[in-house]
Scaffold this motif. Structure first.
Motif, PDB file in Angstrom:
ATOM      1  N   HIS A 109    -111.797 -28.847  29.330  1.00 17.80           N
ATOM      2  CA  HIS A 109    -110.748 -27.634  28.592  1.00 17.80           C
ATOM      3  C   HIS A 109    -111.958 -26.945  27.823  1.00 17.80           C
ATOM      4  O   HIS A 109    -112.615 -27.988  27.101  1.00 17.80           O
ATOM      5  CB  HIS A 109    -110.432 -28.698  27.781  1.00 17.80           C
ATOM      6  CG  HIS A 109    -109.041 -29.377  28.098  1.00 17.80           C
ATOM      7  ND1 HIS A 109    -107.658 -30.190  28.207  1.00 17.80           N
ATOM      8  CD2 HIS A 109    -108.896 -29.717  30.151  1.00 17.80           C
ATOM      9  CE1 HIS A 109    -107.395 -30.965  28.472  1.00 17.80           C
ATOM     10  NE2 HIS A 109    -107.609 -29.914  29.965  1.00 17.80           N
ATOM     11  N   ASN A 149     -98.153 -21.827  31.788  1.00 15.88           N
ATOM     12  CA  ASN A 149     -97.697 -22.276  32.858  1.00 15.88           C
ATOM     13  C   ASN A 149     -97.926 -23.004  33.830  1.00 15.88           C
ATOM     14  O   ASN A 149     -98.010 -22.548  35.228  1.00 15.88           O
ATOM     15  CB  ASN A 149     -96.116 -22.074  32.910  1.00 15.88           C
ATOM     16  CG  ASN A 149     -95.023 -21.714  32.371  1.00 15.88           C
ATOM     17  OD1 ASN A 149     -94.518 -22.478  31.307  1.00 15.88           O
ATOM     18  ND2 ASN A 149     -95.392 -20.136  31.973  1.00 15.88           N
ATOM     19  N   ASP A 173    -105.733 -26.512  27.961  1.00 18.03           N
ATOM     20  CA  ASP A 173    -105.301 -28.073  27.895  1.00 18.03           C
ATOM     21  C   ASP A 173    -104.770 -28.541  29.152  1.00 18.03           C
ATOM     22  O   ASP A 173    -104.515 -27.800  29.998  1.00 18.03           O
ATOM     23  CB  ASP A 173    -104.134 -27.841  26.683  1.00 18.03           C
ATOM     24  CG  ASP A 173    -102.789 -26.566  26.713  1.00 18.03           C
ATOM     25  OD1 ASP A 173    -102.664 -26.482  27.874  1.00 18.03           O
ATOM     26  OD2 ASP A 173    -102.873 -26.382  25.132  1.00 18.03           O
ATOM     27  N   GLY A 174    -103.720 -29.125  28.814  1.00 19.72           N
ATOM     28  CA  GLY A 174    -102.864 -29.434  30.875  1.00 19.72           C
ATOM     29  C   GLY A 174    -102.282 -29.139  31.173  1.00 19.72           C
ATOM     30  O   GLY A 174    -101.302 -27.770  31.838  1.00 19.72           O
ATOM     31  N   ASN A 175    -101.388 -27.702  30.254  1.00 17.90           N
ATOM     32  CA  ASN A 175    -100.557 -26.766  30.435  1.00 17.90           C
ATOM     33  C   ASN A 175    -101.172 -24.726  30.698  1.00 17.90           C
ATOM     34  O   ASN A 175    -100.692 -24.381  30.665  1.00 17.90           O
ATOM     35  CB  ASN A 175     -98.855 -26.642  29.846  1.00 17.90           C
ATOM     36  CG  ASN A 175     -98.379 -27.949  29.727  1.00 17.90           C
ATOM     37  OD1 ASN A 175     -98.660 -28.207  30.807  1.00 17.90           O
ATOM     38  ND2 ASN A 175     -98.105 -28.765  28.818  1.00 17.90           N
ATOM     39  N   THR A 176    -102.234 -24.864  29.439  1.00 18.48           N
ATOM     40  CA  THR A 176    -102.490 -23.761  29.625  1.00 18.48           C
ATOM     41  C   THR A 176    -104.326 -23.168  30.076  1.00 18.48           C
ATOM     42  O   THR A 176    -104.570 -23.995  29.619  1.00 18.48           O
ATOM     43  CB  THR A 176    -102.662 -23.146  27.790  1.00 18.48           C
ATOM     44  OG1 THR A 176    -101.580 -23.154  27.261  1.00 18.48           O
ATOM     45  CG2 THR A 176    -103.393 -21.760  27.237  1.00 18.48           C
ATOM     46  N   ARG A 184    -109.480 -24.060  31.088  1.00 18.55           N
ATOM     47  CA  ARG A 184    -108.685 -24.380  30.580  1.00 18.55           C
ATOM     48  C   ARG A 184    -109.232 -24.986  29.307  1.00 18.55           C
ATOM     49  O   ARG A 184    -109.855 -25.517  28.894  1.00 18.55           O
ATOM     50  CB  ARG A 184    -108.972 -25.539  31.510  1.00 18.55           C
ATOM     51  CG  ARG A 184    -107.191 -26.689  31.505  1.00 18.55           C
ATOM     52  CD  ARG A 184    -107.055 -27.196  32.546  1.00 18.55           C
ATOM     53  NE  ARG A 184    -106.641 -26.943  33.200  1.00 18.55           N
ATOM     54  CZ  ARG A 184    -105.005 -26.609  33.758  1.00 18.55           C
ATOM     55  NH1 ARG A 184    -104.296 -26.648  33.151  1.00 18.55           N
ATOM     56  NH2 ARG A 184    -105.069 -26.326  35.423  1.00 18.55           N
ATOM     57  N   LYS A 234    -109.666 -28.217  40.036  1.00 24.82           N
ATOM     58  CA  LYS A 234    -108.346 -29.239  39.575  1.00 24.82           C
ATOM     59  C   LYS A 234    -108.895 -29.844  38.427  1.00 24.82           C
ATOM     60  O   LYS A 234    -108.212 -30.032  37.528  1.00 24.82           O
ATOM     61  CB  LYS A 234    -108.017 -30.122  40.570  1.00 24.82           C
ATOM     62  CG  LYS A 234    -107.199 -31.429  40.337  1.00 24.82           C
ATOM     63  CD  LYS A 234    -106.807 -32.393  41.171  1.00 24.82           C
ATOM     64  CE  LYS A 234    -105.730 -33.409  40.833  1.00 24.82           C
ATOM     65  NZ  LYS A 234    -104.689 -33.951  42.049  1.00 24.82           N
ATOM     66  N   ASN A 235    -110.056 -30.222  38.231  1.00 26.99           N
ATOM     67  CA  ASN A 235    -110.569 -31.237  37.160  1.00 26.99           C
ATOM     68  C   ASN A 235    -111.543 -30.789  36.124  1.00 26.99           C
ATOM     69  O   ASN A 235    -112.014 -31.249  35.734  1.00 26.99           O
ATOM     70  CB  ASN A 235    -111.334 -32.563  37.486  1.00 26.99           C
ATOM     71  CG  ASN A 235    -110.501 -33.053  37.986  1.00 26.99           C
ATOM     72  OD1 ASN A 235    -110.298 -33.961  37.686  1.00 26.99           O
ATOM     73  ND2 ASN A 235    -110.964 -33.930  39.469  1.00 26.99           N
ATOM     74  N   PRO A 256    -100.370 -24.965  36.200  1.00 25.55           N
ATOM     75  CA  PRO A 256    -100.200 -26.834  36.399  1.00 25.55           C
ATOM     76  C   PRO A 256    -101.998 -27.328  36.621  1.00 25.55           C
ATOM     77  O   PRO A 256    -102.293 -26.576  37.218  1.00 25.55           O
ATOM     78  CB  PRO A 256     -99.444 -26.668  38.246  1.00 25.55           C
ATOM     79  CG  PRO A 256     -99.675 -25.074  38.533  1.00 25.55           C
ATOM     80  CD  PRO A 256     -99.717 -24.187  37.371  1.00 25.55           C
ATOM     81  N   GLY A 257    -101.495 -28.754  37.031  1.00 27.28           N
ATOM     82  CA  GLY A 257    -102.849 -29.126  36.692  1.00 27.28           C
ATOM     83  C   GLY A 257    -103.753 -29.536  38.323  1.00 27.28           C
ATOM     84  O   GLY A 257    -103.398 -30.306  37.830  1.00 27.28           O
ATOM     85  N   GLN A 258    -103.962 -27.986  39.072  1.00 27.28           N
ATOM     86  CA  GLN A 258    -104.281 -28.742  39.821  1.00 27.28           C
ATOM     87  C   GLN A 258    -105.624 -27.160  39.990  1.00 27.28           C
ATOM     88  O   GLN A 258    -105.586 -26.553  39.242  1.00 27.28           O
ATOM     89  CB  GLN A 258    -103.659 -28.762  40.654  1.00 27.28           C
ATOM     90  CG  GLN A 258    -102.593 -27.571  40.747  1.00 27.28           C
ATOM     91  CD  GLN A 258    -101.528 -27.137  41.867  1.00 27.28           C
ATOM     92  OE1 GLN A 258    -100.570 -28.000  41.721  1.00 27.28           O
ATOM     93  NE2 GLN A 258    -100.907 -26.126  43.109  1.00 27.28           N
TER      94      GLN A 258
END
Length: 693
Positions: free
Chosen positions: A135, A102, A58-61, A56, A131-132, A104-106
């Motif tokens: 980054h 795109n 960031d939050g979206n990528t 991951r 999920k966690n 999702p944060g899961q």
């Protein structure tokens, strides 16, 4: 925290412009010199999987990356799925890196499939991103050894030190072998007790497979424990080989030798007692065989002092000495007497192949030539590895190849520096306050250029960092600036340019510079290196040597990952590049010179990885001209460097073609296209030929 700065200039696309030119522009002899001559049909190498990862950003990528293997067809393409849904609009062909923008944060379940073959489940690779998930990196929790106290009452604790990788269980993916150093680890020049050294094995999932305790009779320090991780017998499972002693406890809890023996003297040194060499099973840490260590200590004074400062200087490497199986080579001494002992691990038995000793009559000139590190590669093109032992070289049969007499040094680099030749060359620095820095032919030892100095030149570096200059650049603390392959100064100052390690990171073809926890990129306009990555939550290793635990192409595409320890030593972090790249090369780990440079990175003063082939910006731009006008009756077209395959628009598949005036209308442009491959990457260009009337 993790940070990175994207480059301002966009990366050019994967259609490289390679200009065909008149045949005599560069002599053909430049391409006919000795180059690595491995027979890959015989060479026993590990069988790697895809190394598919999802990290991951960031939050979206989420960044997805995987290996491209030499066994893959040149036109192979891939599809990517997230939770069962395809996320790429077209098959991924020219790269093995993909940004899922795109995400999702899961928890996410990714699949990598070979395009057009999705019905074959065995061709699908999976990766679950938690999920966690952090980054920018993959986290591996560590099991810190307990603190201890020496016989003199000194308290000590542990920190994660050097690491290596090997596929210990045969699943096609690497595990991490990690060395734990106590806080009282010593340089050989210093007295004092040290705590025990521990060796751990971790899967990338974070599972610890085993721990080896080397025991009280192995002193801790950079020059004592060199651990080789490699598949030595061709069973697709890596072994670990290292020096052991009485009281060493293997990964299953079994003790080697006398568990109660203690050979430490009142200064904390170990100058007596038996020494062993042990092969450990990679999957369990079990000791498979232990023999007496060669080269043996003998009388410490015969090495130059009675304190063990010179006799306990150890190096190690892996080398393909028979052109088929890798052997392990254990080395002792480099300031004075020098001994190398090669061993084969076959059918569960460790046997001594040969011993080279500078005390043997006829070998005297090899004494005192070793570095704090070494390099390995087939330098003479016979398909067998030689060992570049500082300022000398040992042939695959255990005989001296040459000695330059330039003496000991702290750093050394070997790769293909000149894109017009596949010949290996060496950039070395010297401690004798005389010979400074030298660039030499790896096969013959012939010095190509030298920058003498009256100081101890303790650092040198080589990497293609300047895309405006042909070949690999090199510099040292006393090189008078950065120099090209001809020895010419291209930047008179090295201020602001690290002299430590390198890392292929940002996605173009030049190399970035790695120093401690920072990666920087050289700017030819300013003559300095700009930081593009740093991690203030992590620490460097080995003091002023300022190394990560490891930097190598262990996962994903052809670029390198960096393994760093956190400040509290509770975790290792594998940082991966966040940059997109338009290039697709076979994993560097399939190149024997590069793979062995990964295995030896933990040896002595850590050195960066380097391949046995040219890799740099000259693949992208060799000559800007694309037009030839001639009054001759014919023109011979040839590329300026050697590629793996050729496909001309006229149908020929040879490195050169002849274009005849009689086949072309005089005065008109005739466009000739060329497609070449280089380590799996497809490159295209054209040239326009005009025959004058």
């Amino acid at each position: 925290m993790y940070s990175h700065t994207y480059l301002q200039n966009s990366i050019r696309m994967n259609r490289l412009y390679i200009v065909a030119f008149l045949y005599l522009f560069i002599p053909a002899g430049n391409l006919l010199c000795s180059q690595p001559g491995y027979d890959f049909t015989k060479l026993k190498q590990e069988k790697l999987g895809r190394g598919f990862i999802a990290v991951r950003e960031d939050g979206n990528t989420v960044n997805l990356s995987w290996r491209y293997l030499s066994s893959d067809p040149i036109d192979i393409a891939f599809d990517l799925y997230r939770d069962g849904e395809k996320i790429n609009s077209m098959p991924v062909r020219n790269t093995t890196f993909f940004k899922d923008s795109n995400a999702p944060g899961q928890e996410l379940n990714y699949e990598l499939r070979i395009a057009g073959r999705s019905q074959h489940k065995e061709l699908t690779t999976h990766y679950t991103l938690e999920k966690n998930a952090p980054h920018g990196y993959i986290n591996i929790p560590l099991n810190i050894p307990p603190d201890g106290i020496t016989p003199s009452g000194q308290l000590y604790s542990y920190h994660a030190n050097d690491a290596s990788v090997g596929d210990v269980d045969g699943d096609g993916e690497y595990e991490i072998i990690l060395k734990w150093d106590p806080s009282n680890a010593r340089d050989n020049a210093h007295d004092g007790y040290t705590g025990n050294v521990y060796i751990d094995c971790y899967k990338l999932s974070g599972e610890q497979l085993w721990r080896i305790d080397l025991g009280r009779n192995i002193r801790a320090g950079a020059h004592y424990t060199q651990f080789m991780v490699f598949d030595l017998d061709g069973d697709n499972k890596a072994e670990i080989v290292m020096k052991t002693g009485d009281g060493t406890i293997d990964g299953t809890g079994c003790v080697i030798g006398d568990a109660n023996a203690d050979y430490r003297n009142d200064k904390g040194r170990i100058l007596s007692g038996p020494e062993y060499l042990t092969v450990f099973e990679g999957k369990t840490g079990k000791a498979l065989q232990t023999i007496d260590y060669i080269p043996e200590r003998g009388d410490s004074q015969s090495w130059g002092d009675e304190r063990g400062n010179r006799s306990d200087r150890f190096l190690a490497c892996v080398a393909y000495l028979d052109g088929e199986y890798p052997s392990v080579v254990m080395c002792r001494g480099y300031y004075t007497r020098t001994v190398l002992a090669a061993f084969d691990w076959r059918d569960g038995k460790l046997t001594n192949r040969w011993v080279f000793d500078s005390d043997t009559p006829g070998n005297e000139k090899y004494a005192g030539q070793g570095n704090h590190n070494l390099r390995v590669g087939d330098v003479d093109g016979d398909g067998y590895d030689e060992i570049i032992y500082g300022s000398c070289a040992i042939d695959n049969d255990g005989k001296g190849l040459y000695s330059t007499g330039l003496g000991h040094g702290d750093a050394i680099h070997m790769t293909v520096f000149d894109p017009s030749s596949r010949k290996l060359q060496v950039w070395d620095c010297h401690e004798n306050q005389r010979d400074g820095s030298t660039f030499r032919d790896a096969e013959t030892g012939k010095v190509l250029f030298q920058i003498k100095s009256n100081i101890d030149v303790g650092r040198c570096m080589a990497a293609d960092i300047d895309p405006t200059v042909r070949g690999v650049e090199m510099w040292s603390i006393a090189s008078g600036g950065i120099r090209n392959i001809k020895g010419e100064v291209i930047n008179p100052s090295i201020r602001g340019v690290p002299i430590n390690m390198g890392c292929w990171w940002d996605g173009d073809l030049t190399r970035e510079l790695l120093d401690g926890t920072r990666i920087s990129k050289y700017n030819p306009q300013s003559g300095r290196a700009d930081i593009i990555f740093d991690c203030d939550e992590c620490l460097r290793n080995n003091g002023t040597k300022s190394n990560p635990a490891l930097c190598a192409d262990i996962l994903g595409d052809w670029r390198e990952e960096i393994i760093l320890r956190t400040k509290d030593n509770k975790n290792l972090r594998i940082y991966t590049s966040p940059y997109e790249t338009p290039y697709r090369f076979h994993t560097f780990m399939e190149d024997p010179v590069y793979r062995i440079s990964v295995a030896t990175q933990n040896v002595g003063y850590n050195q960066p990885t380097q391949p046995g082939f040219y890799f740099g910006s000259d693949l992208m731009e060799i000559f800007p001209e694309k037009a030839i006008e001639t009054a001759s009756d014919s023109v011979t077209l040839e590329t300026t460097m050697e590629y793996d395959s050729y496909k001309w628009s006229s149908g020929e598949t040879t490195p050169t073609i002849i274009v005849k005036k009689s086949d072309i209308m005089p005065g008109q442009k005739h466009k000739i296209e060329l497609e070449v491959t280089y380590r799996g990457c497809v490159l295209e260009d054209y040239v326009e030929v005009v025959f004058l009337k």
